[in-house]
Structure formats: structure tokens, C-alpha cells
Design an enzyme around this catalytic site. Structure first.
Site, PDB file in Angstrom:
ATOM      1  N   ASP A 161      67.721  72.511  57.336  1.00 34.34           N
ATOM      2  CA  ASP A 161      68.227  71.263  56.590  1.00 34.34           C
ATOM      3  C   ASP A 161      67.530  71.073  55.011  1.00 34.34           C
ATOM      4  OD1 ASP A 161      65.519  70.931  57.293  1.00 34.34           O
ATOM      5  OD2 ASP A 161      65.851  68.997  58.214  1.00 34.34           O
ATOM      6  N   ASN A 162      66.373  71.796  54.938  1.00 35.61           N
ATOM      7  CA  ASN A 162      65.720  71.645  53.404  1.00 35.61           C
ATOM      8  C   ASN A 162      64.655  72.794  53.368  1.00 35.61           C
ATOM      9  OD1 ASN A 162      64.850  69.012  54.447  1.00 35.61           O
ATOM     10  ND2 ASN A 162      63.378  70.492  54.076  1.00 35.61           N
ATOM     11  N   ASP A 178      64.334  73.274  60.662  1.00 36.18           N
ATOM     12  CA  ASP A 178      63.829  72.253  60.098  1.00 36.18           C
ATOM     13  C   ASP A 178      62.710  72.677  59.023  1.00 36.18           C
ATOM     14  OD1 ASP A 178      62.726  69.731  59.506  1.00 36.18           O
ATOM     15  OD2 ASP A 178      63.166  68.994  61.439  1.00 36.18           O
ATOM     16  N   ASP A 179      62.871  72.382  57.834  1.00 33.69           N
ATOM     17  CA  ASP A 179      61.870  72.524  56.773  1.00 33.69           C
ATOM     18  C   ASP A 179      61.663  74.163  56.686  1.00 33.69           C
ATOM     19  OD1 ASP A 179      61.654  69.968  56.479  1.00 33.69           O
ATOM     20  OD2 ASP A 179      59.570  69.794  57.157  1.00 33.69           O
ATOM     21  N   CYS A 231      65.146  65.871  55.411  1.00 28.19           N
ATOM     22  CA  CYS A 231      65.619  65.994  56.851  1.00 28.19           C
ATOM     23  C   CYS A 231      67.107  65.136  56.803  1.00 28.19           C
ATOM     24  CB  CYS A 231      64.795  65.711  57.892  1.00 28.19           C
ATOM     25  SG  CYS A 231      63.213  66.437  57.827  1.00 28.19           S
TER      26      CYS A 231
END
Ligand SMILES: *[C@@H]1O[C@H](CO)[C@@H](O)[C@H](O)[C@H]1NC(C)=O
Ligand SMILES: *[C@@H]1O[C@H](CO)[C@@H](O)[C@H](O)[C@H]1NC(C)=O
Ligand SMILES: *[C@@H]1O[C@H](CO)[C@@H](O)[C@H](O)[C@H]1NC(C)=O
Ligand SMILES: *[C@@H]1O[C@H](CO)[C@@H](O)[C@H](O)[C@H]1NC(C)=O
Ligand SMILES: *[C@@H]1O[C@H](CO)[C@@H](O)[C@H](O)[C@H]1NC(C)=O
Ligand SMILES: *[C@@H]1O[C@H](CO)[C@@H](O)[C@H](O)[C@H]1NC(C)=O
Length: 474
Positions: free
Chosen positions: A323-324, A35-36, A71
Site C-alpha cells: 500500500d505504501n 502493508d508498509d 494505508c
């Protein structure tokens, strides 16, 4: 029990398994989705097991992009193979996003886990699924398509030391005081054991929250889109055993790091240069991201060891992505995402598995909307008319062993889009910018490498990344 290829060949030679069954044999896949996690601030360099088991044993896709740097919309695009302007899930919370929006758009009946099951796969998932998937709405309805699931639930998803997990159709269970990624690891290994013991090929997703910032939500966050103000973000919390690592690490001082001149358009061009105190605090935030990733790195080793013990490592793909992306200090921005800069959209993708070249780098332009078509193709499932993406040629470099590092154009563009807020997640200037709405085109060919964006504010922006210059704003 799935058997290694050699064992099946032997059995088929002695007539115990017929040719048809052999022909139907399909690979397993484990997908680790962080995540991130950034690609541009060197986070991968601080993950020794990732390098050993994935980068050295597989192919790194250096030009992999998310199409929306937030997200929930990014995850919905990933699991449906459709761009956010087609999913209409464009935010983290209702009315424009979150788990309720995913459900109301009909995707709980039309997404990858279901298609994989239809293709004969057993599916397992543990960790963060979507935002606004909460201790209140987790059963209305349950996410469909999993043989086994154990989800991190809001509002505790980003509290590294006070998570709530929800298994299959059971009630949520609080893990107050336990370390999020370690709880997740146990659950992942449990599902892996179930998957290996079952009769079919499997697809297991492991979605830790690291290295996302630690977030404590206010009560009304999910019912009120204005309440984005009412959250408290702090740097991610590492496991105790990792909290003293990398004490000298700082955000790479690239030319766009806290520049003397403002850059970017709209709210970004108005940001002040950060003072030394601010930069120091952000460097600590950066170190805590690297530290929080160590428990994820251990999961990579744990998964590979278990696959190896079961003698199915060579029959199993392992995908690793986020996700990003993330920025800290570039263009004077405080820690955060939601922007169209490379830091936010160009994300890690590493793949190892049957027929994937080892230790190679692919320069194909790929995006998260390509992942569902890629997974379905590996599972011998049919592609869908409504896919915006197409399968990634993960075996492209294996065919003849030549041409490594050359540019093999497959697709040259990624469409990037974003609606709404940008949130500063660091200690300083923690606030929300609302005019962060843009559509952009990222275009990479042999002779060009550009990013063009059009903003709701009426601004336009063109960057030529080959010469690292900002061409114009009009
Ligand atoms: C997208 O969602 C918004 C908010 O619910 C809704 O107003 C709009 O009609 C939807 N658009 C489409 C094309 O479904
Ligand atoms: C997994 O779920 C699918 C779809 O419901 C089902 O056909 C399959 O038998 C299940 N696998 C196991 C091991 O229960
Ligand atoms: C942890 O979460 C539970 C709910 O699951 C809550 O009741 C408790 O107050 C939380 N503890 C802390 C320290 O925030
Ligand atoms: C909050 O949601 C309402 C619709 O429910 C919308 O009209 C409003 O523009 C949203 N506010 C922001 C700041 O996005
Ligand atoms: C540095 O910048 C921060 C954020 O703008 C500010 O709060 C702080 O007072 C500044 N510190 C110094 C020493 O100027
Ligand atoms: C957003 O941009 C528009 C057009 O430039 C401007 O009128 C408006 O004040 C801005 N809103 C915010 C909240 O900054």
C-alpha cells in the site's frame, strides 16, 4: 473448473465448446498486497520465492508509486482508481478516513470488486481491507462485491498474535495465539480452491499485515482523532520458525541514512541525529520486518504450487505490491511512513502472467491509481470516466523482445499528497508530528528526475534525483 488453454482448444476442435466461449475466455488474477513494505531498503532481496516465482518469471515495475503514503487512503485510491483529493478519504480514521468514510463517500457501491463481478469475475478477498473496519462496524454495511471474504478487523489487525477475522456474513472470530500470516495463508488457499472449482475467471486478493509494525490500540482510537497518541507500536513479530534469520542484516547505509546534517523541511529538518543505541534498535526493527515477510514469501510459493497443480498457472496473473513504502533512519527519521521521500512512495510492483515478459524491469512511471484500470482492462471490463489512473501496459516489453531497459515514456508524473500526522513507530521518540501536510509532484523523464513539494507550512522543496542533490528550500 477452468481448463488450461490447450485443453479448451482440444475440446473446441472436437466441437464440445463453441468459438464464442473460447473467445470469452479471460485470465484469472491473484493480487498479493502487503502493508508498509519498502522497495528502498532491499526487502525484496530477502524473499527467495518472490524472486523465483515473480521477479524471474515476470516484470518488475521499478517506478511504481503510491500517491499517498498511508494505508487507508492509499488502499481506497487503489480500489477506486482515484486520487485521494478526489476520494476525500485522506486519513485512517473518521472523520476524514477509515472504512466509515469509504462507505459515506459512496464507494461501497462503486469500487473494483463490484466492477469485476459485473465483468463476470468471481471475487475473493482475505486480509486487511481498510483501517477503522472493526469488530463493531464490520456489518454496517458489509463490504460489497465479494463472492468470498475473510477480513482482518481492527482493533486487532496489527496484533500478529491476536487477530480477529470475519468471514462472509459471519461474526468475527478471534485467533488468539495463532500467527496472523499463517491464518491468512489457510484462508487464501481455501478461497483459491473455491475459485478454481467455480465456473468463472477469478480475482483473489491476499492482503497480509506484514511487515507493518505490531500495534496495540487504545479503546478510544476510532472515535477520537487526537488519540493517535494512545497507541503502542513495536517492531513486527515474525513467525517462530523465522525469528532467528538475518541476524547480520542492517538498514542499508545510503547517503541519506542518519546524515550528519539535517535534511528535509518542516518537522524533518528539526530531527536530531540518532545515537548508536537508537540506530541499533532500529536495525533490529528492520530485521524483524524481513523476518515477518518470510511467511508472506511462503504464501507466494503456496499460491504458485496450487495454481500449477490446477494447471492454470499460465492463465493467471499474479500481482505483488504494497500500500505504501517505509523509512528507517533516512533523513534521521524514526521508523514510519507518511512522507514524500522515495522510501515512502516508490513501492514494489511485480507482475507475472500471460504475455508478461520474464525477468525484465519496466521503467514506465505508474501509480496505485493505475491498478484498478489495469485489473479492469485484463478482465475485459470498461474503464470509467472518474478514473484518475490509466491501465499499465504490463505487456509492454513482450511485443518484439527489443528495447529492454530503455526508457519507454508513457506518463512522466505522479501526483503525491498528504494531510495531517506523521507517526514515529520505533522504540525511540515515539510521537506524532502534526504539520505533515504537502502536495508534491514526482516527475521522471529521459533527462530529468525531480521531486517538488509544497507544504502547508509555506515551505517548498525541490530535489534533483539524477544528481542526488537537494536543490532548494524556500
Ligand atoms: C470531505 O470530507 C470532509 C470531512 O467529512 C468534509 O467536511 C468535506 O466537505 C468533504 N469534501 C468533499 C468535497 O466532499
Ligand atoms: C459471485 O457473485 C456474483 C455477483 O453476485 C454472482 O453473479 C456469481 O454467480 C457468484 N459466483 C458464485 C460462484 O457464486
Ligand atoms: C485477544 O483478543 C481478544 C478479543 O478478540 C481479547 O479478548 C483478548 O484479551 C486478547 N488477548 C490478548 C493476549 O491481548
Ligand atoms: C480532529 O477532528 C476535528 C473534527 O472532528 C478537527 O476539527 C480537528 O482539527 C482534528 N484534529 C486533528 C489534530 O487533526
Ligand atoms: C540515545 O537516543 C535515545 C533517543 O533520543 C535516548 O533516549 C537515549 O538516552 C540515548 N542513549 C544514549 C546512550 O545516549
Ligand atoms: C505548524 O506550522 C505552523 C506554521 O509554520 C506553526 O505556526 C505551528 O506551530 C505548527 N504546529 C505544530 C503542531 O507544530
Amino acid at each position: 473448473m477452468l481448463m488450461p488453454v490447450t485443453a479448451i482448444l482440444l475440446l473446441s476442435q472436437v466441437g464440445m465448446i463453441d468459438g464464442a466461449r473460447l473467445h470469452q475466455r479471460r485470465p484469472n488474477a491473484v493480487f498479493i498486497l502487503t502493508d508498509d513494505q519498502d522497495l528502498h531498503m532491499d526487502s525484496l532481496a530477502y524473499m527467495p520465492y518472490l524472486r523465483k516465482h515473480l521477479a524471474d518469471q515476470g516484470t518488475t515495475f521499478a517506478r511504481h508509486y503510491c500517491t499517498i503514503a498511508l494505508c487507508c487512503p492509499s488502499r481506497v485510491s487503489l480500489w477506486t482508481g482515484r486520487a485521494a483529493h478526489n476520494t476525500n478519504v485522506t486519513d485512517v480514521n473518521p472523520p476524514y478516513g477509515g472504512y466509515p468514510k469509504f462507505v459515506s463517500q459512496g464507494f461501497n457501491e462503486a469500487w473494483l470488486p463490484l466492477w469485476l463481478q459485473e465483468a463476470g469475475y468471481n471475487t475473493y478477498y482475505t486480509g486487511k481491507l481498510f483501517n477503522a473496519h472493526t469488530v463493531s462496524n464490520y456489518d454496517s454495511p458489509f463490504p460489497s462485491g465479494f463472492n468470498g471474504s475473510d477480513f482482518l478487523l481492527d482493533p486487532f489487525t496489527y496484533e500478529y498474535l491476536n487477530t480477529s477475522f470475519q468471514r462472509n456474513h459471519d461474526a468475527p472470530v478471534s485467533h488468539e495465539g495463532e500467527y496472523s500470516t499463517d491464518v491468512l495463508a489457510r484462508k487464501a488457499y481455501g478461497f483459491l480452491e473455491d475459485a478454481i472449482a467455480a465456473e468463472r475467471p477469478f480475482f483473489l486478493t491476499i492482503a497480509p499485515v506484514a511487515p507493518h509494525s505490531n500495534v496495540v490500540f487504545s479503546e478510544d482510537w476510532f472515535s477520537n482523532n487526537e488519540s493517535v497518541h494512545n497507541i503502542k507500536t513495536t517492531s513486527p513479530i515474525p513467525a517462530k520458525r523465522h525469528e532467528h534469520l538475518f541476524s547480520d542484516a542492517v538498514v542499508p547505509r545510503t547517503p541519506n541514512f542518519n546524515p550528519d546534517q539535517p535534511s528535509g523541511v518542516s518537522w524533518i529538518s528539526a530531527l536530531p541525529k540518532q545515537n548508536q543505541t537508537n540506530v541499533d534498535v532500529n536495525d533490529l526493527f528492520y530485521r524483524n520486518r524481513l523476518r515477518a515477510l518470510q511467511a508472506v514469501d511462503e504464501i507466494i510459493d503456496g499460491v504458485v504450487a496450487r495454481l500449477s497443480d490446477a494447471q492454470i498457472l499460465e492463465d493467471t496473473y499474479i500481482f505483488y505490491s504494497s500500500d505504501n513504502g517505509y523509512h528507517i533512519g533516512q533523513h534521521r527519521m524514526q521508523p514510519g511512513k507518511e512522507c514524500g521521500f522515495e522510501t515512502d512512495i516508490n513501492v514494489p510492483l511485480i507482475v507475472r502472467g500471460p504475455g508478461v515478459a520474464k525477468g525484465q524491469v519496466s521503467h514506465d512511471v505508474t501509480s496505485h491509481t493505475d491498478l484498478a484500470p489495469t485489473f479492469l482492462t485484463l478482465a475485459h471490463g470498461g474503464l470509467r470516466e472518474d478514473f484518475d489512473g490509466s491501465p499499465i501496459d504490463i505487456h509492454c516489453h513482450s511485443k518484439d523482445g527489443t528495447g529492454f531497459g530503455d526508457f519507454h515514456p508513457r506518463k512522466e508524473h505522479v501526483n503525491v499528497e498528504y494531510w495531517g500526522f506523521a507517526l514515529s513507530e520505533g522504540e525511540y521518540d515515539q510521537k506524532v508530528f502534526w504539520n505533515n501536510t504537502y502536495k508534491a509532484l514526482r516527475l521522471i523523464g529521459e533527462d530529468y528526475n525531480v521531486y517538488y513539494s509544497v507544504w502547508c507550512s509555506g515551505e517548498h522543496q525541490l530535489y534533483d534525483l539524477n544528481v542526488r542533490i537537494f536543490v532548494c528550500t524556500c
